[in-house]
Design a protein around this motif. Structure first.
Motif, PDB file in Angstrom:
ATOM      1  N   GLU A 146     -49.203  15.003 -14.851  1.00  0.00           N
ATOM      2  CA  GLU A 146     -50.203  14.074 -15.380  1.00  0.00           C
ATOM      3  C   GLU A 146     -49.524  13.071 -16.305  1.00  0.00           C
ATOM      4  OE1 GLU A 146     -53.029  16.616 -17.292  1.00  0.00           O
ATOM      5  OE2 GLU A 146     -54.029  17.155 -15.388  1.00  0.00           O
ATOM      6  N   PHE A 147     -49.904  11.800 -16.142  1.00  0.00           N
ATOM      7  CA  PHE A 147     -49.270  10.737 -16.917  1.00  0.00           C
ATOM      8  C   PHE A 147     -50.157  10.369 -18.101  1.00  0.00           C
ATOM      9  CE2 PHE A 147     -47.440  10.610 -12.751  1.00  0.00           C
ATOM     10  CZ  PHE A 147     -46.103  10.329 -12.980  1.00  0.00           C
ATOM     11  N   LYS A 148     -49.613  10.625 -19.307  1.00  0.00           N
ATOM     12  CA  LYS A 148     -50.347  10.383 -20.545  1.00  0.00           C
ATOM     13  C   LYS A 148     -49.577   9.388 -21.410  1.00  0.00           C
ATOM     14  CE  LYS A 148     -51.952  15.195 -20.455  1.00  0.00           C
ATOM     15  NZ  LYS A 148     -51.928  16.504 -21.171  1.00  0.00           N
ATOM     16  N   LYS A 165     -44.766  -0.807 -22.967  1.00  0.00           N
ATOM     17  CA  LYS A 165     -45.358  -1.455 -21.793  1.00  0.00           C
ATOM     18  C   LYS A 165     -46.430  -0.580 -21.128  1.00  0.00           C
ATOM     19  CE  LYS A 165     -42.509  -5.086 -21.650  1.00  0.00           C
ATOM     20  NZ  LYS A 165     -42.959  -6.488 -21.775  1.00  0.00           N
ATOM     21  N   ARG A 166     -46.543   0.673 -21.581  1.00  0.00           N
ATOM     22  CA  ARG A 166     -47.515   1.620 -21.020  1.00  0.00           C
ATOM     23  C   ARG A 166     -47.334   1.804 -19.517  1.00  0.00           C
ATOM     24  NH1 ARG A 166     -53.173   0.147 -24.237  1.00  0.00           N
ATOM     25  NH2 ARG A 166     -52.370   0.564 -26.337  1.00  0.00           N
ATOM     26  N   ILE A 167     -46.108   2.101 -19.135  1.00  0.00           N
ATOM     27  CA  ILE A 167     -45.772   2.290 -17.721  1.00  0.00           C
ATOM     28  C   ILE A 167     -45.662   3.783 -17.426  1.00  0.00           C
ATOM     29  CG2 ILE A 167     -43.968   1.903 -15.981  1.00  0.00           C
ATOM     30  CD1 ILE A 167     -43.353  -0.719 -17.436  1.00  0.00           C
ATOM     31  N   ASN A 168     -46.189   4.200 -16.294  1.00  0.00           N
ATOM     32  CA  ASN A 168     -46.136   5.604 -15.880  1.00  0.00           C
ATOM     33  C   ASN A 168     -44.770   5.902 -15.254  1.00  0.00           C
ATOM     34  OD1 ASN A 168     -48.906   6.127 -16.567  1.00  0.00           O
ATOM     35  ND2 ASN A 168     -49.487   5.030 -14.707  1.00  0.00           N
ATOM     36  N   VAL A 169     -44.025   6.773 -15.900  1.00  0.00           N
ATOM     37  CA  VAL A 169     -42.663   7.060 -15.462  1.00  0.00           C
ATOM     38  C   VAL A 169     -42.460   8.568 -15.306  1.00  0.00           C
ATOM     39  CG1 VAL A 169     -40.236   7.022 -16.188  1.00  0.00           C
ATOM     40  CG2 VAL A 169     -41.645   4.986 -16.453  1.00  0.00           C
ATOM     41  N   LEU A 170     -41.719   8.923 -14.242  1.00  0.00           N
ATOM     42  CA  LEU A 170     -41.307  10.312 -14.039  1.00  0.00           C
ATOM     43  C   LEU A 170     -39.803  10.335 -13.837  1.00  0.00           C
ATOM     44  CD1 LEU A 170     -41.752  13.348 -13.420  1.00  0.00           C
ATOM     45  CD2 LEU A 170     -42.152  12.683 -11.025  1.00  0.00           C
ATOM     46  N   MET A 202     -57.114   9.060 -15.204  1.00  0.00           N
ATOM     47  CA  MET A 202     -55.735   9.519 -15.375  1.00  0.00           C
ATOM     48  C   MET A 202     -55.023   9.577 -14.026  1.00  0.00           C
ATOM     49  SD  MET A 202     -54.317  13.214 -16.702  1.00  0.00           S
ATOM     50  CE  MET A 202     -54.895  12.993 -18.387  1.00  0.00           C
ATOM     51  N   ILE A 203     -53.792   9.097 -14.016  1.00  0.00           N
ATOM     52  CA  ILE A 203     -52.972   9.151 -12.814  1.00  0.00           C
ATOM     53  C   ILE A 203     -52.159  10.445 -12.823  1.00  0.00           C
ATOM     54  CG2 ILE A 203     -51.009   8.100 -11.615  1.00  0.00           C
ATOM     55  CD1 ILE A 203     -52.055   5.405 -12.404  1.00  0.00           C
ATOM     56  N   LYS A 204     -52.082  11.083 -11.658  1.00  0.00           N
ATOM     57  CA  LYS A 204     -51.308  12.328 -11.570  1.00  0.00           C
ATOM     58  C   LYS A 204     -50.715  12.491 -10.182  1.00  0.00           C
ATOM     59  CE  LYS A 204     -55.363  15.219 -10.504  1.00  0.00           C
ATOM     60  NZ  LYS A 204     -56.169  16.390 -10.947  1.00  0.00           N
ATOM     61  N   ASP A 223     -50.223  15.304   3.119  1.00  0.00           N
ATOM     62  CA  ASP A 223     -50.911  15.943   1.997  1.00  0.00           C
ATOM     63  C   ASP A 223     -50.008  16.857   1.175  1.00  0.00           C
ATOM     64  OD1 ASP A 223     -53.306  14.729   2.669  1.00  0.00           O
ATOM     65  OD2 ASP A 223     -53.927  16.358   4.006  1.00  0.00           O
ATOM     66  N   GLU A 224     -48.695  16.817   1.452  1.00  0.00           N
ATOM     67  CA  GLU A 224     -47.785  17.700   0.717  1.00  0.00           C
ATOM     68  C   GLU A 224     -47.470  17.157  -0.673  1.00  0.00           C
ATOM     69  OE1 GLU A 224     -44.703  20.007   2.796  1.00  0.00           O
ATOM     70  OE2 GLU A 224     -45.098  18.680   4.504  1.00  0.00           O
ATOM     71  N   ILE A 225     -47.636  15.851  -0.850  1.00  0.00           N
ATOM     72  CA  ILE A 225     -47.494  15.253  -2.179  1.00  0.00           C
ATOM     73  C   ILE A 225     -48.445  14.052  -2.243  1.00  0.00           C
ATOM     74  CG2 ILE A 225     -45.496  13.855  -1.480  1.00  0.00           C
ATOM     75  CD1 ILE A 225     -44.491  14.229  -4.409  1.00  0.00           C
ATOM     76  N   ILE A 226     -49.287  14.018  -3.276  1.00  0.00           N
ATOM     77  CA  ILE A 226     -50.370  13.031  -3.352  1.00  0.00           C
ATOM     78  C   ILE A 226     -50.415  12.436  -4.761  1.00  0.00           C
ATOM     79  CG2 ILE A 226     -52.864  12.654  -3.134  1.00  0.00           C
ATOM     80  CD1 ILE A 226     -52.964  15.114  -1.295  1.00  0.00           C
ATOM     81  N   ILE A 227     -50.756  11.155  -4.829  1.00  0.00           N
ATOM     82  CA  ILE A 227     -50.991  10.493  -6.113  1.00  0.00           C
ATOM     83  C   ILE A 227     -52.484  10.225  -6.248  1.00  0.00           C
ATOM     84  CG2 ILE A 227     -50.564   8.441  -7.526  1.00  0.00           C
ATOM     85  CD1 ILE A 227     -47.891   8.145  -6.120  1.00  0.00           C
ATOM     86  N   TYR A 228     -53.048  10.643  -7.380  1.00  0.00           N
ATOM     87  CA  TYR A 228     -54.461  10.406  -7.662  1.00  0.00           C
ATOM     88  C   TYR A 228     -54.614   9.511  -8.888  1.00  0.00           C
ATOM     89  CZ  TYR A 228     -55.902  14.235  -4.530  1.00  0.00           C
ATOM     90  OH  TYR A 228     -56.132  15.039  -3.442  1.00  0.00           O
TER      91      TYR A 228
END
Length: 229
Positions: A14-16, A195-200, A1-3, A48-53
């Motif tokens: 969290e991107f679902k 398209k199953r794209i992670n969007v915020l 999972m990407i977050k 490290d103030e904002i991170i993508i995992y």
């Protein structure tokens, strides 16, 4: 999972599948600080103030994320997008045409240019071979601004390109709801899910609700409320 993880928020983003993440902020200092951190990590230096995992793996922020503020100019003409488009066209050209044909045409062109350069008494430094992507850059190939001059068409184009060219892991739209009608927003959401794209979506207090949203709201007192529509 990407977050996305940041100390500015109590909860991770969290991107679902089948949900569009909305971060609705009603606190100007938090809104400005978050956009500052995002821009700094994309255009300046990562911290490290904002991170993508991606699960436990930390991703490169600038390579993994695309942020959109301007919806009237063709957003697909960003360098990051055009670079990948050129590479894709180069592969398509190599697949469909004989390389010898291109080499022959280029050789004739460069030889004629070199003949002209010999008339000058100066020393020049230049490429001895031009790749297809170099030619595309010289052509200034880009998307037609007059055709893609409306927010809805712009966004649908970008979503399609992200799916086809794998431009980024996450796309962040800032105040997108201000520029789209409800019907257009629903069509954008439908395309994103297909398209199953992670969007915020990061919105400065926009309480427009659309089905399929996973919303984190931050009020003026820094309290977080999570709701799913």
């Amino acid at each position: 999972m990407i977050k996305i993880v940041t100390d500015l928020l109590e909860n991770d983003i969290e991107f679902k599948e089948n949900y569009i993440n909305i971060l609705e902020i009603n606190n100007k200092s938090v809104f400005n600080k978050l956009l500052y951190l995002i821009n700094r990590n994309i255009y300046s230096k990562e911290d490290d103030e904002i991170i993508i995992y991606n699960d436990l793996e930390q991703l490169n922020f600038s390579k993994s994320c695309l942020v959109i503020y301007d919806y009237f100019n063709c957003i697909a003409n960003q360098n990051k997008v055009l670079k990948l488009l050129y590479e894709d066209i180069s592969k398509e050209y190599s697949f469909n045409y004989e390389n010898n044909e291109y080499m022959e045409l280029q050789s004739k062109l460069l030889n004629s240019i070199n003949t002209v350069l010999c008339e000058y008494e100066y020393k020049f430094d230049k490429k001895e071979f031009l790749e297809i992507k170099d030619i595309l850059k010289i052509m200034d190939l880009k998307f037609d601004q007059e055709h893609y001059d409306k927010p809805f068409e712009n966004i649908m184009l970008l979503i399609d390109l992200i799916d086809n060219l794998k431009i980024c892991k996450i796309i962040i739209f800032v105040n997108l709801k201000c520029y789209l009608k409800e019907g257009e927003l629903k069509e954008v959401y439908k395309m994103i899910k297909y398209k199953r794209i992670n969007v915020l979506l990061i919105e400065f207090y926009n309480n427009k609700k659309v089905e399929g949203e996973n919303k984190i709201s931050i009020d003026e007192d820094y309290d977080e409320i999570n709701t799913i529509n």
